[in-house]
Every structure is written in C-alpha cells, then in structure tokens.
Write an enzyme that holds these catalytic residues in place. Structure first.
Site, PDB file in Angstrom:
ATOM      1  N   GLU A 130     -37.805  -8.936 -47.922  1.00 50.06           N
ATOM      2  CA  GLU A 130     -37.560  -9.810 -49.583  1.00 50.06           C
ATOM      3  C   GLU A 130     -38.629 -10.401 -50.712  1.00 50.06           C
ATOM      4  O   GLU A 130     -38.378  -9.478 -51.545  1.00 50.06           O
ATOM      5  CB  GLU A 130     -35.883 -10.577 -49.560  1.00 50.06           C
ATOM      6  CG  GLU A 130     -35.246  -9.927 -48.300  1.00 50.06           C
ATOM      7  CD  GLU A 130     -35.313 -10.575 -47.225  1.00 50.06           C
ATOM      8  OE1 GLU A 130     -33.949 -11.164 -46.477  1.00 50.06           O
ATOM      9  OE2 GLU A 130     -36.197 -11.377 -46.797  1.00 50.06           O
ATOM     10  N   ASP A 211     -33.713 -11.842 -44.464  1.00 42.18           N
ATOM     11  CA  ASP A 211     -33.262 -12.943 -43.377  1.00 42.18           C
ATOM     12  C   ASP A 211     -32.588 -12.217 -42.113  1.00 42.18           C
ATOM     13  O   ASP A 211     -32.185 -11.390 -42.410  1.00 42.18           O
ATOM     14  CB  ASP A 211     -32.197 -13.011 -44.657  1.00 42.18           C
ATOM     15  CG  ASP A 211     -33.116 -14.294 -45.864  1.00 42.18           C
ATOM     16  OD1 ASP A 211     -34.663 -14.427 -45.316  1.00 42.18           O
ATOM     17  OD2 ASP A 211     -33.289 -14.781 -46.911  1.00 42.18           O
ATOM     18  N   ASP A 213     -28.853 -12.969 -42.291  1.00 45.82           N
ATOM     19  CA  ASP A 213     -27.668 -13.435 -42.158  1.00 45.82           C
ATOM     20  C   ASP A 213     -27.264 -11.832 -42.684  1.00 45.82           C
ATOM     21  O   ASP A 213     -28.183 -11.183 -42.704  1.00 45.82           O
ATOM     22  CB  ASP A 213     -27.074 -13.953 -43.289  1.00 45.82           C
ATOM     23  CG  ASP A 213     -28.184 -13.325 -44.430  1.00 45.82           C
ATOM     24  OD1 ASP A 213     -28.604 -12.141 -44.754  1.00 45.82           O
ATOM     25  OD2 ASP A 213     -28.034 -13.707 -46.331  1.00 45.82           O
ATOM     26  N   GLU A 215     -25.841  -9.718 -45.526  1.00 46.37           N
ATOM     27  CA  GLU A 215     -26.859  -8.989 -46.232  1.00 46.37           C
ATOM     28  C   GLU A 215     -28.468  -8.971 -46.038  1.00 46.37           C
ATOM     29  O   GLU A 215     -29.269  -7.974 -46.589  1.00 46.37           O
ATOM     30  CB  GLU A 215     -27.468  -9.947 -47.234  1.00 46.37           C
ATOM     31  CG  GLU A 215     -27.855  -9.385 -48.406  1.00 46.37           C
ATOM     32  CD  GLU A 215     -28.182 -10.707 -49.535  1.00 46.37           C
ATOM     33  OE1 GLU A 215     -28.000 -10.212 -51.077  1.00 46.37           O
ATOM     34  OE2 GLU A 215     -26.921 -11.125 -49.878  1.00 46.37           O
ATOM     35  N   TYR A 501     -33.461 -21.900 -42.196  1.00 47.30           N
ATOM     36  CA  TYR A 501     -32.818 -21.194 -43.051  1.00 47.30           C
ATOM     37  C   TYR A 501     -31.575 -21.727 -43.670  1.00 47.30           C
ATOM     38  O   TYR A 501     -30.723 -22.180 -43.378  1.00 47.30           O
ATOM     39  CB  TYR A 501     -32.044 -20.207 -42.743  1.00 47.30           C
ATOM     40  CG  TYR A 501     -31.359 -19.134 -43.174  1.00 47.30           C
ATOM     41  CD1 TYR A 501     -32.356 -18.442 -44.457  1.00 47.30           C
ATOM     42  CD2 TYR A 501     -30.055 -18.586 -43.049  1.00 47.30           C
ATOM     43  CE1 TYR A 501     -32.012 -17.197 -45.079  1.00 47.30           C
ATOM     44  CE2 TYR A 501     -29.950 -17.521 -43.702  1.00 47.30           C
ATOM     45  CZ  TYR A 501     -30.314 -16.725 -44.810  1.00 47.30           C
ATOM     46  OH  TYR A 501     -30.352 -16.022 -45.421  1.00 47.30           O
ATOM     47  N   ARG A 503     -28.561 -20.754 -45.261  1.00 47.30           N
ATOM     48  CA  ARG A 503     -27.133 -20.298 -45.678  1.00 47.30           C
ATOM     49  C   ARG A 503     -26.715 -19.906 -44.197  1.00 47.30           C
ATOM     50  O   ARG A 503     -27.149 -19.536 -43.187  1.00 47.30           O
ATOM     51  CB  ARG A 503     -27.219 -18.916 -46.395  1.00 47.30           C
ATOM     52  CG  ARG A 503     -27.655 -18.947 -47.485  1.00 47.30           C
ATOM     53  CD  ARG A 503     -27.593 -17.221 -47.822  1.00 47.30           C
ATOM     54  NE  ARG A 503     -27.788 -17.154 -49.415  1.00 47.30           N
ATOM     55  CZ  ARG A 503     -29.125 -17.168 -50.046  1.00 47.30           C
ATOM     56  NH1 ARG A 503     -29.919 -16.470 -49.270  1.00 47.30           N
ATOM     57  NH2 ARG A 503     -28.975 -16.966 -51.587  1.00 47.30           N
ATOM     58  N   HIS A 548     -26.888 -19.796 -34.969  1.00 55.14           N
ATOM     59  CA  HIS A 548     -26.888 -20.379 -35.990  1.00 55.14           C
ATOM     60  C   HIS A 548     -27.514 -21.984 -35.884  1.00 55.14           C
ATOM     61  O   HIS A 548     -27.205 -22.672 -34.811  1.00 55.14           O
ATOM     62  CB  HIS A 548     -27.135 -20.110 -36.834  1.00 55.14           C
ATOM     63  CG  HIS A 548     -26.597 -18.859 -36.942  1.00 55.14           C
ATOM     64  ND1 HIS A 548     -25.858 -18.492 -38.377  1.00 55.14           N
ATOM     65  CD2 HIS A 548     -27.239 -17.755 -37.033  1.00 55.14           C
ATOM     66  CE1 HIS A 548     -26.027 -17.092 -38.468  1.00 55.14           C
ATOM     67  NE2 HIS A 548     -26.664 -16.607 -37.569  1.00 55.14           N
TER      68      HIS A 548
END
Length: 1003
Positions: A130, A211, A213, A215, A501, A503, A548
């Site tokens: 990203e 990433d 997640d 998104e 990470y 999130r 996670h």
C-alpha cells in the site's frame, strides 16, 4: 466476481457535491488512522522530489535513465481524467479459494528494487504493497529478483455519481439486481494503475503484500482485478510484522485472496453507501442542507447526545462525610490546627487551593493522619438523603460531629439556584475542635495484596492509554503507530519495522515473542521478576480475532532509549508506551501492604470510630518497568494498639452524587468497543467525522453534543429507530463477521437490511416535521411584547425566540443550559458617539458595541483569548488592478511593510507583492498611504475615567459588576414553579418557521 472496493463516499445532488467519509475501515483513505491514504506523507514528499530529479536526469542522459529510475522511490500518481465506470462484476457467490503454490523464500543479499515510474520488472517478481514506507522497509528483506511497488492506498472505488442517463439512487450500486457494484479507478490513481499494469506485464510473478485486515484484502482484490489475475490464482502474502523472518515466512507460504473477507468489506461499504446517500437527503429536507448520516457515526453521536441528556436530567443524592485529622503528639494539636488552616488558604497562580497530593505530603511531613468517620454508636455511619426524597439532615449532622469532637456548632444554609433535588440547598458546618478530644488505636490490620500487569495492547487499549497518558487523539495515535509499523530509518540498520500490525483485537503473543521477552526480563531484571510460566491473556471481546497478535515491538531488545535519535517525539512516546506494556505484561505481579487502622474516641464514650487507610509498595514486580503511578493515598506511620492521638481538625462535608461523566476520546473508544459499534480500525475515523460534521465538539478534552447533533440524532431516531439502536448496530457487525468467517451470503444480508430501511425512509419523508417548525417552551418573558418565549432551531443552532413570531421578532442566543446571552456593560466609551459600550454575542462570537447598536455601527472585535483588538484604519483603494479579478487593490501598512490585497475580499483573495511595482509607483503609493493614515489616525479606546485601554486587554477586566442584563421570568412559568411542576419540556408545533438570521453562540 461478487467482490467490491472500499473508500470514501460522495453525496451528490444537482447543485452540490458533498464529501461524506463513512465510518468504516474501508474509509481510511480519507482519515488519518490508516496507511491507505492519499494524503502526502514525509516519505511520499521525498519520493516525489527524487522522482522529479530522476526524470530531469533521464532527459539529459537518456542512456542512464533506466538505471536511475530503478533506484528512485515510488512517485505519486499524477492527476488523470476520470476513467469510465468499470463493468459491474457478476453478483454471484464467491468462488472457493484454491490453494496457491508455495514459493521459495527470497534470497538474502541484494536489495529488491523499489517501485518507481521508470522501474522495470522484466524477468523479475513484482510485489505490490500500500505505502512507499512499507515498500522501502521490505526492500531490504527481498532479493534482487523482486521489484516492490506501492499502490498508495486504494486504486478503485464506487463512483461518486451515476452515469449520465442512469437512474441509480445510490451511485455504483444496483439496488434492483442483487446490489451489484460498479467500480471505477480513482481519478488520481490512473497513472499508478498504468504503471502497475506495465510492470505486471513483464514480471515473472505478481505478489500482493497488502495489510492483513479486511481492507488490505479488498485492496489486494482490486489490484488483482485490474491486473486480470483471478483471486484464486493470486499470490497473497501477509505478515504481522515487517521483519526479515516474518517476510520470508510469508513469501514461503502464499495463499489465494480471501474472497469471504473481501465480501464482508464490500457488504460494509455498500451498506454505508446506501445509508449515506439515502438518509442524508432526508436530513437536507427536514433539518438543513449539507448534513450527513452514517450507519456507525450517527450511533456514536447518539451515545454522546444521550449522555448529555442524562447529565441534564440527573438529580443527585446527598450524603455527609466527616474527616478527622489526628496528630501523633496531642500537645501539638493547637499549633497544627493553625498551620493547617494557613496551608489550606494558599492558592496557586490559577487561584486553586492545595491538591490532594499536596495535602497528603503536608500531613506526612507533620506526622499527621487523615481518618473518616465510619461507625457511630455501634452502627455503620451513613447519613444520606435520596434524590427522590430530599430532607434536612442538619440535626443528624450536628449529633454526629458533636460525637466526633466538634463543639460550638453553627450550621448555615443557602439556596443554590443551579441545584436539583437535595442540591438546591447547600449547608456548611463550622465549629471549634474540643482540645480534650483524644483517639486511641483500636485495631491495626495489614494485608498483602497483589496487582497483576495488564494485557499487551490491542488497538482500542492503545488508543485509550495514549489518550490518558500521552494526551494523544486517536488519529494521532494511529498515525504514529502506522509509521512505527511500516518502518523507521535506524542508523546502521536501515529501514526497520518497529512494531507489529497495529489494527488488532487479539491479546495473544507468538511463542517466539514470548521466548524473547522472557529472556530479556530474566537477563535484565532477574528471576524474581520472571514468572514460572508465561502470562496468558484472553480478550474480553468475544469477536476478537485470536489468530492475530497483540501490538508489540518486533524486537524487545530495541529499547526506546536506544532509538531516541531515530524517532520523532511522537513516535518515541508511543513506542515507549508499547515497549513498556509488552515487557510488563510478562513480569510478576506487584505486591502491596495495605493497612487499615481503626481509632476510637478515648476521652468520652461517644461511640465514634474513625478509620485511616494507607498502602505501601512491598515488591514492585511489573512496576519496575511501568513505574509507580502517583496516588492520593497517604503513608501511615508505625502504629500500635492503644496508642493515643490528638485531634487538630474535624471537617464535616456535604457531598452530592456526581452525574455521569462526559465522554473523553478514551472513554468513547471503550464504550464503542464494549457496545460492538464499529471495529478497532474505525474508531479514529468515527471520532474525527462526528467532530468535522459539527455534531459534537471537544471542550477541555470532553465531548459535548451540539444543538445540530441533538436535532440530527432526534430526526434519525424518529425515522430509523432500528438503525440508530446500539443493539442493531452490534448485530450488523456480527453479520459482517459471519460473511468473513463462514462465507454467509452478503447479498441476502443487504436485502434484509434494505427492505426495512426503505420503508422507514418513505414513511419519514411523508410524516416527519421540519426541525424549524418545532419549539420548546422557555421560562422567560419576551422583553419586547411580554409574551412567553420558546427555544427554536435555526441554521446556527438553538436560540430564544418570542412565541408570537413573526408578529414579534425578538431573538437571543443562548448558553448550553438555555440561558439567554444578553448584553453586559463594560468600562469603555464609544469613540463614535460617546455612549457606553457593552459586550454582545453573535454567531461569530463575542464583540463590543455601543448601547445604541445597531444605530451606532462602531464595534470592537476580540482576539482568540478574548482580548481587545484595536480597530485598524480603513484601507486605501489604489489604481492597481487585482491580478485575479481586475478590481482595484487595497493598500495597507502591515507589520512587514505595505501590502496589496483585493478590494473584493473575501469573494476574491487576490494579492500583489509590493516588490512587483516599480520604484516610481511605490513612491507615489507610499505618499498616498502616508496622507491617508494622517487623515485616519488610529482610534484610541478609553475607559470612562479617561484612561487608555491597551490592545489585548482581557474583556473580563472591563466588565462592570451588576452590568449584566437579565430577562424576567414569565408569570406563567413562575406559577408552574410554585405548583411544583417539574415536568420536562415537550415539543410543540410553532406557528411559523424560526427566523433564519437569529444569532446563536454556544458557551
């Protein structure tokens, strides 16, 4: 393919284009809590400069262009024409993900090529991430056979408006055919997509390393769609930390794109787009244009509005506490009493008395002990009056304090107009301490207690801790965490990812991390600080993704002090917080000795028993790393049973129950998490959006609902009671999790939602009244016609208005509690007509004006600190045209010399540099300006005694005591009050819409 893209939504109407950032993880492209944003970062700015330099060199040296381009960082995509809408993917069930063939781990040695405009992937493997910062960090871990390119966030999104001729209520979503989405490449990503296609065409393999997640998964899918790579054939790699080991492990174990995860994100995106595009126009119609509604943001506003109303309706209970201060040496009671009174009388520069911590310090220095009355006559002491049954407790208080040792009692009472229930009457008790009062130790009890370390950080707990300990906003926290995750340039090491990470909602730590942390604790602090087994934590959130990992340093041996020079202050503070919490979570508990001492009155058998408590640290344990937080607990001296004490102060205090506290960012995040509203990755954007929309505001770091927020919330609850219900929002999040975890049908989920939503929308459009057609009764009498007044809603919020409007035009701004903001006299003479001046309020804020305003136009503005701003002389219009609109320019003298600005300001903001004029013109205009200033000398402000008022004088210093105007209470309101009518105000229909230009100011 039934997959879709995230991103910010756009509200469109024929006249305006309103940007509405929906509160979803997909909307990080428009918020500061995520990496997937188009906002330039420091890395991208540097990349852009370097890329331009590379392009210039390429023109001068064509032969060297290719090599220079390969070494340049990724360049920001240039603006391009809006592409045509992409063909809508077929709305079918997501295909089963086929396992991708594993690939060999990248070879160590040569660094991979960073993505750039001129990079070539011929015969090499393309890796897409990203952000440029993330690309730069993983470069060092991949071999020379890899080219790393950054998409710089999302590349596609639902269109902002429907195609010409198409009738779509929600642009990009076919509501009649299974909610099929249509996507377009973002305007500023056309160049990026073209570069990626060029690189992918010549690459031997394409990897998607976005990433982990939802998104990130959706971004990977959109990239694969544009590159014509089926999701089941895509090589998708994820890593929780950007370290060599994690990157190599990920590339050795690729997988397909998780279509269930992307479908969950797509469902959320379409859901939020539907609510935004169809509920917001209802607010335009029933409240005011330009407002927005969001599925999650509106529920968050509702929480704050409900808390505001809880506070307004709160009626406190009354209770009494009796504090007794004892001294070890009874002969020192009288001197200590005098010294204590003098100490309490001291104030700081803000006019505040000693803090509780300072009081405890004083007590410790004078060998004194603070105790509370806990028992009287063999029974537990509890003196209270319920809010629903207030009563006078004076007689009971007198008996209690006399038993404790206070004599010559005097109880005074005064009315409290601001109070409710028992708080309407405030009472104080004064008297003299009986010099013969003695207390002796009845019992001493000491217990060993322990406190365990808290779990390692998850997203929400990191945001809460950073807010409480560092004063960071959620956006600031996530921005700094993003930078630490993506990588920081460390001297001698290069770009290094410092944390995992950020999130996540799981508190688990990997086995490798636990081994490293425990090894660090054992070698650094010793065996007493290392538990026999690792401390294991489970999340209180039942929806936590336990696969996670918690937020932790990638290498615990990188201590914060070792990285100080490489980090900004913001990064250093946050990394220190994460590092300390991670180490502490695997240490032994702290141990305390908690002591409770009971004292009984010894000189008389009154039955009074007082209790003193204290706590001392016996073993610091995990506090060795976190440090011992300052507390308000006192330190008790060594005491023995039967030991006698004197008394130098007895302090009876009337206390009232506190209302529910207003939300801070930390407590709001905690509530959002507890109620299942949104997800950890969305909290920062939720808090940002509701403030940007002016639905709430922060004062002293506390959230207050605005008038607009209250009205919008009421209208949305009236129209969509289910949508605005916290339980319903939580259930929607659970359904999205079902789509991700179990592959539930996302289209059926949207169908179930949309049916009820559409019916509610149609009903509200027909039956809901306009906010301006509603009023609430007020207690005041109109000063112009004597009629009752009411509260109405206008474009600037609520205000006080006459009920006879439009026959009577009286209106006044109000404070938060509904009091009219009326003019207040100040000690200043109006230079224009010699009249008195007064402090007034408008929608633009407070200002000073003549008592003859508006007939006398002279006004004085106040600065941000509410200090007087001296009026400036009028500008001189000169014969120099504005470079933008051609109108004459105004000439003024500024702090740095003459300057020219357009006379049409603020419609035109054109300016012209003074140095752009030739010397002859400058001389001529300087002469004109000097004559103009002579004809218009600076205005001198004076008090009524003739003394000059300096610029910046606080307006508070000019207020005249008793100069505040007040409105009379209407006789009907007085009669209601006398009859005890405390019923809440009801909404009644107003005879006409509220006057649009009524001023309003929120205090």
């Amino acid at each position: 393919m039934d997959l879709a893209a995230p991103g910010p939504g756009l509200f469109y109407c024929p006249s305006f284009l309103y940007l509405v950032s929906h509160v979803t993880p997909m909307a990080r492209a428009s918020s500061a809590d995520g990496p997937k944003t188009d906002a330039p970062t420091k890395t991208r700015k540097v990349a852009k400069v370097k890329a331009k330099a590379t392009e210039a060199k390429a023109k001068a040296k064509p032969k060297a262009a290719e090599g220079a381009a390969k070494k340049a960082p990724a360049k920001k995509a240039a603006k391009a024409a809006t592409p045509k809408a992409a063909k809508a993917p077929k709305a079918t069930k997501a295909p089963k993900a086929a396992a991708a063939a594993p690939a060999a781990a990248p070879e160590e040695g040569d660094e991979a090529e960073g993505g750039s405009e001129g990079a070539s992937a011929r015969g090499k493997q393309l890796v897409i991430v990203e952000s440029p910062a993330k690309a730069k960090t993983i470069n060092k871990y991949l071999g020379s056979n890899f080219v790393v390119q950054a998409s710089v966030g999302h590349i596609r999104d639902l269109p902002t408006k429907s195609e010409k001729g198409a009738k779509q209520p929600v642009p990009g979503v076919d509501l009649e055919h299974g909610f099929r989405p249509t996507y377009v490449v973002l305007t500023n990503k056309s160049k990026t997509v073209a570069d990626l296609k060029r690189l992918a065409k010549s690459a031997s393999q394409v990897w998607f390393a976005t990433d982990l997640d939802r998104e990130g998964e959706a971004i990977a899918w959109h990239l694969a769609e544009e590159l014509r790579i089926p999701p089941q054939a895509a090589r998708r790699v994820v890593f929780n930390a950007i370290t060599q080991q994690a990157v190599h492990r990920a590339f050795a174990n690729p997988r397909p794109i998780d279509v269930n995860k992307v479908n969950a994100q797509q469902a959320r995106r379409i859901l939020d787009r539907i609510v935004g595009y169809q509920a917001s126009p209802l607010l335009w119609k029933k409240v005011a244009r330009g407002l927005s509604a969001g599925r999650v943001q509106s529920v968050a506003v509702k929480l704050i509005v409900e808390r505001e109303r809880e506070i307004a309706a709160f009626v406190p209970d009354e209770r009494w506490e009796v504090t007794v201060r004892l001294c070890v040496d009874p002969s020192q009671a009288a001197p200590l009493a005098s010294a204590w009174a003098q100490f309490l009388a001291t104030v700081d520069e803000k006019g505040k008395g000693p803090t509780l911590k300072a009081q405890n310090t004083w007590m410790s220095q004078h060998a004194a002990i603070e105790a509370e009355l806990v028992e009287l006559g063999g029974e537990k002491f509890s003196l209270t009056a319920a809010a629903t049954a207030p009563r006078d407790l004076s007689a009971d208080v007198a008996r209690a304090v006399e038993a404790v040792g206070l004599r010559d009692l005097k109880i005074t009472a005064r009315d409290n107009p601001e109070g409710k229930g028992p708080q309407k009457t405030l009472r104080t008790v004064t008297g003299a301490v009986d010099p013969g009062v003695r207390y002796r130790v009845k019992s001493v009890e000491t217990k060993r207690t322990t406190s365990r370390p808290l779990a390692p950080f998850i997203t929400s707990s990191l945001q809460i801790a950073a807010a409480n300990q560092l004063g960071f906003t959620t956006q600031r926290t996530m921005r700094a965490a993003q930078q630490l995750y993506e990588g920081i340039a460390i001297p001698g090491e290069g770009q290094v990812g410092l944390i995992t990470y950020m999130r996540t909602d799981a508190t688990a730590l990997s086995a490798e991390a636990l081994t490293q942390i425990r090894g660090f604790i054992g070698s650094r602090f010793g065996e007493p600080y290392l538990p026999e087994k690792p401390n294991i934590y489970t999340s209180s959130n039942k929806d936590a993704q336990e696969a996670h990992e918690a937020i932790r340093p990638t290498d615990i041996n990188r201590r914060p002090e070792d990285l100080r020079e490489a980090l900004t202050d913001e990064q250093f503070k946050l990394y220190s917080l994460i590092w300390a919490r991670t180490v502490a979570c695997q240490m032994t508990p702290a141990q305390w000795d908690a002591t409770a001492v009971m004292f009984e009155r010894a000189d008389k058998p009154t039955g009074a028993v007082v209790r003193a408590t204290g706590r001392t640290l016996a073993f610091d344990g995990f506090l060795k790393v976190l440090g011992v937080q300052a507390t308000d607990e006192q330190t008790l001296p060594t005491l023995g049973e039967g030991q006698a004490f004197g008394t130098f102060s007895i302090e009876p205090q009337q206390k009232f129950q506190s209302p529910p506290p207003r939300y801070t960012e930390a407590s709001l995040v905690k509530t959002l998490e507890a109620e299942g509203i949104g997800r950890p990755s969305t909290y920062a954007s939720i808090i940002s959006v509701i403030q940007e929309r002016k639905y709430v505001e922060q004062l002293d770091r506390r959230f207050y609902a605005t008038d607009l927020g209250e009205v919008v919330t009421d209208k949305l609850v009236e129209a969509f009671s289910d949508l605005m219900d916290v339980g319903y929002t939580r259930a929607m999040e659970a359904q999205l999790d079902e789509i991700e975890d179990k592959g539930a049908d996302w289209q059926k989920m949207l169908e179930r939602f949309y049916g009820g939503f559409r019916r509610s929308l149609d009903r509200a459009s027909d039956t809901m009244t306009h906010a301006k057609a509603e009023a609430q009764p007020a207690i005041y009498k109109c000063p112009e016609c004597g009629a009752p007044t009411c509260y109405r809603f206008g474009k600037n919020g609520r205000f006080l208005s006459c009920t006879r409007y439009p026959e009577c035009n009286y209106a006044a701004p109000i404070t938060r509690d509904g009091r009219p903001l009326l003019p207040e006299r100040v000690d200043m003479v109006c230079p224009e007509d010699g009249s008195d001046m007064e402090l007034r309020n408008s929608r633009f804020g407070p200002f000073l004006a003549s008592v003859n305003f508006p007939n006398t136009k002279f006004v004085i503005n106040l600065d941000k600190k509410e200090g007087v701003k001296l009026p400036t002389p009028p500008a001189l219009e000169v014969d120099v045209p504005c470079p933008k609109c051609g109108a004459p320019l105004n000439l003024r003298m500024g702090k740095r010399g003459p300057w020219l600005g357009c006379s049409k300001f603020p419609k035109c903001r054109g300016r012209l540099a003074w140095t752009a004029l030739d010397e002859a013109k400058q001389a001529a205009l300087s002469k004109q300006l000097a004559a103009h200033e002579k004809a218009h000398p600076p205005i001198v402000l004076k008090r009524r005694d003739g003394s000059v008022i300096a610029e910046g004088t606080p307006v508070a210093d000019l207020l005249i005591p008793g100069g505040l105007a007040e409105l009379e209470i209407h006789p009907d309101a007085l009669a209601d009050k006398a009859a005890g009518d405390n019923k809440p105000a009801t909404v009644v229909a107003a005879p006409a819409p509220a006057p649009e230009k009524a001023p309003s100011l929120r205090n």
